[in-house]
Design a protein around this motif. Structure first.
Motif, PDB file in Angstrom:
ATOM      1  N   SER A 162       0.809  -1.221   0.000  1.00  0.00           N
ATOM      2  CA  SER A 162       0.000   0.000   0.000  1.00  0.00           C
ATOM      3  C   SER A 162       0.843   1.271   0.000  1.00  0.00           C
ATOM      4  CB  SER A 162      -0.940  -0.004   1.210  1.00  0.00           C
ATOM      5  OG  SER A 162      -0.230  -0.376   2.365  1.00  0.00           O
ATOM      6  N   SER A 163       2.143   1.140   0.300  1.00  0.00           N
ATOM      7  CA  SER A 163       2.981   2.346   0.262  1.00  0.00           C
ATOM      8  C   SER A 163       4.422   1.959  -0.028  1.00  0.00           C
ATOM      9  CB  SER A 163       2.908   3.087   1.605  1.00  0.00           C
ATOM     10  OG  SER A 163       3.491   2.302   2.623  1.00  0.00           O
ATOM     11  N   ILE A 164       5.142   2.891  -0.629  1.00  0.00           N
ATOM     12  CA  ILE A 164       6.595   2.704  -0.737  1.00  0.00           C
ATOM     13  C   ILE A 164       7.255   4.031  -0.407  1.00  0.00           C
ATOM     14  CG2 ILE A 164       6.502   0.848  -2.447  1.00  0.00           C
ATOM     15  CD1 ILE A 164       7.327   2.815  -4.597  1.00  0.00           C
ATOM     16  N   GLU A 165       8.409   3.910   0.202  1.00  0.00           N
ATOM     17  CA  GLU A 165       9.134   5.119   0.580  1.00  0.00           C
ATOM     18  C   GLU A 165      10.612   4.876   0.300  1.00  0.00           C
ATOM     19  OE1 GLU A 165      10.255   7.150   4.781  1.00  0.00           O
ATOM     20  OE2 GLU A 165       8.339   6.099   4.702  1.00  0.00           O
ATOM     21  N   LEU A 166      11.193   5.756  -0.477  1.00  0.00           N
ATOM     22  CA  LEU A 166      12.620   5.626  -0.772  1.00  0.00           C
ATOM     23  C   LEU A 166      13.427   6.039   0.436  1.00  0.00           C
ATOM     24  CD1 LEU A 166      12.236   5.123  -3.852  1.00  0.00           C
ATOM     25  CD2 LEU A 166      13.983   6.866  -4.191  1.00  0.00           C
ATOM     26  N   THR A 167      14.364   5.190   0.850  1.00  0.00           N
ATOM     27  CA  THR A 167      15.273   5.580   1.930  1.00  0.00           C
ATOM     28  C   THR A 167      16.668   5.734   1.321  1.00  0.00           C
ATOM     29  OG1 THR A 167      15.926   3.333   2.451  1.00  0.00           O
ATOM     30  CG2 THR A 167      13.937   4.152   3.525  1.00  0.00           C
ATOM     31  N   ASP A 168      17.610   6.126   2.137  1.00  0.00           N
ATOM     32  CA  ASP A 168      18.976   6.259   1.625  1.00  0.00           C
ATOM     33  C   ASP A 168      19.522   4.914   1.172  1.00  0.00           C
ATOM     34  OD1 ASP A 168      18.981   8.910   2.030  1.00  0.00           O
ATOM     35  OD2 ASP A 168      20.042   8.836   3.952  1.00  0.00           O
ATOM     36  N   ASP A 169      19.032   3.843   1.777  1.00  0.00           N
ATOM     37  CA  ASP A 169      19.634   2.532   1.535  1.00  0.00           C
ATOM     38  C   ASP A 169      18.753   1.560   0.776  1.00  0.00           C
ATOM     39  OD1 ASP A 169      19.515   3.266   4.618  1.00  0.00           O
ATOM     40  OD2 ASP A 169      21.597   3.038   3.977  1.00  0.00           O
ATOM     41  N   GLY A 170      17.564   1.914   0.453  1.00  0.00           N
ATOM     42  CA  GLY A 170      16.697   0.965  -0.223  1.00  0.00           C
ATOM     43  C   GLY A 170      15.283   1.498  -0.318  1.00  0.00           C
ATOM     44  N   CYS A 184      13.750  -3.227   1.912  1.00  0.00           N
ATOM     45  CA  CYS A 184      14.412  -4.080   0.922  1.00  0.00           C
ATOM     46  C   CYS A 184      15.312  -3.254   0.014  1.00  0.00           C
ATOM     47  CB  CYS A 184      13.375  -4.832   0.094  1.00  0.00           C
ATOM     48  SG  CYS A 184      12.288  -3.776  -0.859  1.00  0.00           S
ATOM     49  N   GLY A 185      16.160  -3.956  -0.722  1.00  0.00           N
ATOM     50  CA  GLY A 185      17.031  -3.281  -1.680  1.00  0.00           C
ATOM     51  C   GLY A 185      16.328  -3.014  -2.994  1.00  0.00           C
ATOM     52  N   LEU A 186      15.550  -4.023  -3.447  1.00  0.00           N
ATOM     53  CA  LEU A 186      14.860  -3.900  -4.731  1.00  0.00           C
ATOM     54  C   LEU A 186      13.412  -4.322  -4.567  1.00  0.00           C
ATOM     55  CD1 LEU A 186      17.578  -5.625  -6.939  1.00  0.00           C
ATOM     56  CD2 LEU A 186      16.952  -3.202  -7.069  1.00  0.00           C
ATOM     57  N   LEU A 187      12.533  -3.589  -5.232  1.00  0.00           N
ATOM     58  CA  LEU A 187      11.111  -3.921  -5.193  1.00  0.00           C
ATOM     59  C   LEU A 187      10.674  -4.268  -6.611  1.00  0.00           C
ATOM     60  CD1 LEU A 187       8.426  -3.935  -3.584  1.00  0.00           C
ATOM     61  CD2 LEU A 187       8.118  -1.563  -4.287  1.00  0.00           C
ATOM     62  N   LEU A 188      10.160  -5.494  -6.786  1.00  0.00           N
ATOM     63  CA  LEU A 188       9.753  -5.944  -8.111  1.00  0.00           C
ATOM     64  C   LEU A 188       8.233  -5.957  -8.178  1.00  0.00           C
ATOM     65  CD1 LEU A 188      12.300  -8.901  -8.496  1.00  0.00           C
ATOM     66  CD2 LEU A 188      12.653  -6.456  -8.853  1.00  0.00           C
ATOM     67  N   GLY A 189       7.672  -5.165  -9.061  1.00  0.00           N
ATOM     68  CA  GLY A 189       6.216  -5.073  -9.200  1.00  0.00           C
ATOM     69  C   GLY A 189       5.728  -6.114 -10.194  1.00  0.00           C
ATOM     70  N   VAL A 241       2.277  -0.930  -7.464  1.00  0.00           N
ATOM     71  CA  VAL A 241       3.707  -0.571  -7.427  1.00  0.00           C
ATOM     72  C   VAL A 241       3.992   0.458  -8.521  1.00  0.00           C
ATOM     73  CG1 VAL A 241       6.054  -1.451  -7.766  1.00  0.00           C
ATOM     74  CG2 VAL A 241       4.407  -2.784  -6.446  1.00  0.00           C
ATOM     75  N   ARG A 242       3.435   0.198  -9.708  1.00  0.00           N
ATOM     76  CA  ARG A 242       3.634   1.133 -10.826  1.00  0.00           C
ATOM     77  C   ARG A 242       3.100   2.518 -10.458  1.00  0.00           C
ATOM     78  NH1 ARG A 242       0.447  -1.291 -15.049  1.00  0.00           N
ATOM     79  NH2 ARG A 242      -1.217   0.120 -14.454  1.00  0.00           N
ATOM     80  N   GLU A 243       1.911   2.506  -9.859  1.00  0.00           N
ATOM     81  CA  GLU A 243       1.283   3.788  -9.466  1.00  0.00           C
ATOM     82  C   GLU A 243       2.138   4.495  -8.406  1.00  0.00           C
ATOM     83  OE1 GLU A 243      -2.740   3.301  -7.861  1.00  0.00           O
ATOM     84  OE2 GLU A 243      -2.272   5.022  -6.582  1.00  0.00           O
ATOM     85  N   LEU A 244       2.578   3.740  -7.393  1.00  0.00           N
ATOM     86  CA  LEU A 244       3.360   4.348  -6.308  1.00  0.00           C
ATOM     87  C   LEU A 244       4.710   4.860  -6.812  1.00  0.00           C
ATOM     88  CD1 LEU A 244       2.606   1.737  -3.490  1.00  0.00           C
ATOM     89  CD2 LEU A 244       1.762   4.094  -3.582  1.00  0.00           C
TER      90      LEU A 244
END
Ligand SMILES: Cc1cc2nc3c(=O)[nH]c(=O)nc-3n(C[C@H](O)[C@H](O)[C@H](O)COP(=O)(O)OP(=O)(O)OC[C@H]3O[C@@H](n4cnc5c(N)ncnc54)[C@H](O)[C@@H]3O)c2cc1C
Length: 436
Positions: A197-205, A225-230, A238-241
């Motif tokens: 339901s949400s994604i947030e970019l951090t410095d590390d992932g 996580c390091g990589l998020l695969l939609g 994921v595409r929308e976020l």
């Protein structure tokens, strides 16, 4: 806190030869900038346990990359969509611990599905009939393995078995407890009932929010996580976020998909006019019948409808049964409608497959949606997964530069040009076949 490189390196236990050749330079330079405090614990999170997400998880597991899959539904859908598996996908499935052979053994006999039939009703005049198998398919001239006809939900069942074999577990919210479960406990698990339901970019992932119902109370689990695969399908969250838009043509046609069983109809068609697809046109009804399994009498009927004159709600089980009878031309006594779903046909592709500074990657229907003519959607998605998995393996083990991810986009995106043209050709050819 482990560094991102340390966290990601530890993903690749299964490929020691690669580790020996690891480059002495920062891994994922674009991801590691900034040195934030919350380093990723999970190398990869996949959103969506459809055929593409599951195929990708399997390939990553084979490469020794640990991942977690989020699936918003509590169960895998039994409504069959894809059924045609092309040569390239079957070639890939040969590498899935014998999956191609399992499909070949479990699918219906080829003589029951090699034809497309155009008719006024299933018992009325035949307007055209096309045999899509050629001798070279049987002689394995083009490919060492033939195409297959196998319902998507059965394929998902087999993929789950293969994942079980490489140590994956399917878990439900009540088995995992609250939102504070350690990320490491979530590795190699399919988390059912978890909606990204949400994604947030951090410095590390990337910090991924997954909402789930825990004993009647909505909660959110955070996964770093390091990589998020939609791999979350045509209406990808994921595409929308990630702020990636689609380009192409939308809403080409609204359809109702009716999943039903009738052994009487299966028996009749097996003996009188066996085929895979039946394009049926008469003054009372039109539709495309997909014979998923004639021996067991399992079918899906696709019926176009035209809002606002017609709405999905108009298609009750009773109405669908009446349409089936009009298309069959006689009344099978044992029709049982199992499920009715609406869907819309689009011809669209994501403006990019990779976003958020190389951290979000789209695969399958999340990246492209084709008209079903030709059966390319799932096939293309599995082929996306196959293109991507080994690149992620090299990246996460420090063998390749992050720019390798861009080759996924540059190699896979052009495929859509060919396929869009081919799908349109198939739609037109269906119309011209009627005139033969
Ligand atoms: C009538 C019809 C016939 C078709 N026939 C064929 C065919 O013969 N051959 C072929 O190759 N293709 C065919 N297709 C296309 C094929 O069904 C799709 O391309 C295929 O399902 C795509 O797989 P996917 O894993 O990318 O997405 P999906 O199968 O849509 O799976 C996505 C998964 O993500 C989950 N999800 C969605 N949002 C979230 C979220 N926010 N958080 C967590 N999980 C989420 C969903 O619950 C779902 O399980 C057909 C399609 C239709 C409609």
């Amino acid at each position: 806190m482990p560094s991102i490189a340390g966290g990601l390196f530890s993903a690749g236990r299964g490929i020691s030869w690669l580790r020996l050749r690891r480059l002495q330079r920062p891994l994922l330079s674009s991801l590691s900038a900034g040195g934030g405090s919350d380093a990723p614990h999970l190398p990869v999170v996949i959103v969506g346990a459809g055929p593409v997400g599951l195929a990708l998880s399997f390939l990553l597991a084979k490469f020794g990359i640990k991942c977690t899959v989020l699936e918003r539904s509590m169960e895998f859908t039994r409504h069959p969509r894809a059924h045609f598996i092309n040569n390239r996908t079957m070639e890939i499935f040969r590498k899935f611990d014998g999956l191609a052979g399992d499909i070949e053994r479990a699918q219906p006999p080829v003589d029951l599905w090699r034809k497309f039939i155009y008719c006024t009703s299933l018992s009325g005049s035949i307007l055209g009939s096309v045999d899509h198998m050629k001798q070279e398919d049987f002689d394995k001239v083009v490919s060492p393995i033939s195409v297959a006809h196998f319902s998507q939900y059965k394929l998902v069942d087999l993929l789950l078995k293969k994942l079980d074999g490489v140590g994956f577990q399917t878990c439900f919210p009540d088995e995992l407890g609250g939102s504070s479960a350690q990320d490491l406990l979530l590795e190699n698990k399919i988390l059912m009932g978890h909606e990204c339901s949400s994604i947030e970019l951090t410095d590390d992932g990337i910090l991924v929010g997954a909402s789930f119902n825990n004993g009647g109370r909505m909660q959110e689990r955070k996964l770093h996580c390091g990589l998020l695969l939609g791999a979350d399908g045509a209406r990808s969250k994921v595409r929308e976020l990630a702020g990636i838009s689609m380009k192409g043509e939308r809403d080409l046609q609204q359809l109702v998909s009716v999943h039903f069983v009738s052994r009487d109809l299966g028996k009749y068609l097996s003996s009188e006019r066996p085929g895979m697809l039946f394009f049926i046109f008469n003054p009372d009804a039109i539709g495309v019948l997909v014979a998923h399994d004639l021996e067991h009498g399992e079918f899906v009927l696709q019926v176009p409808f035209y809002p606002p004159q017609q709405m999905f709600e108009d298609f009750s089980a009773k109405v669908c049964e009446q349409i089936i009878v009009k298309l069959v031309g006689w009344e099978p006594a044992d029709i049982q409608v199992l499920d009715i779903k609406p869907w819309a046909m689009h011809a669209e592709v994501a403006e990019k497959y990779v976003g958020c500074d190389n951290r979000v990657i789209l695969v399958g229907d999340a990246a492209h949606r084709f008209p079903p003519a030709g059966g390319f959607g799932m096939n293309t998605g599995v082929q996306d997964a196959h293109n991507l998995a080994w690149k992620l393996c090299l990246l996460l083990n420090g063998i390749a530069d992050p720019s390798i991810i861009q080759t996924y986009e540059s190699e896979r995106k052009p495929v859509r040009f060919f396929l869009h043209a081919f799908c349109s050709f198939n739609v037109n050819i269906s119309a011209t076949n009627i005139l033969k």
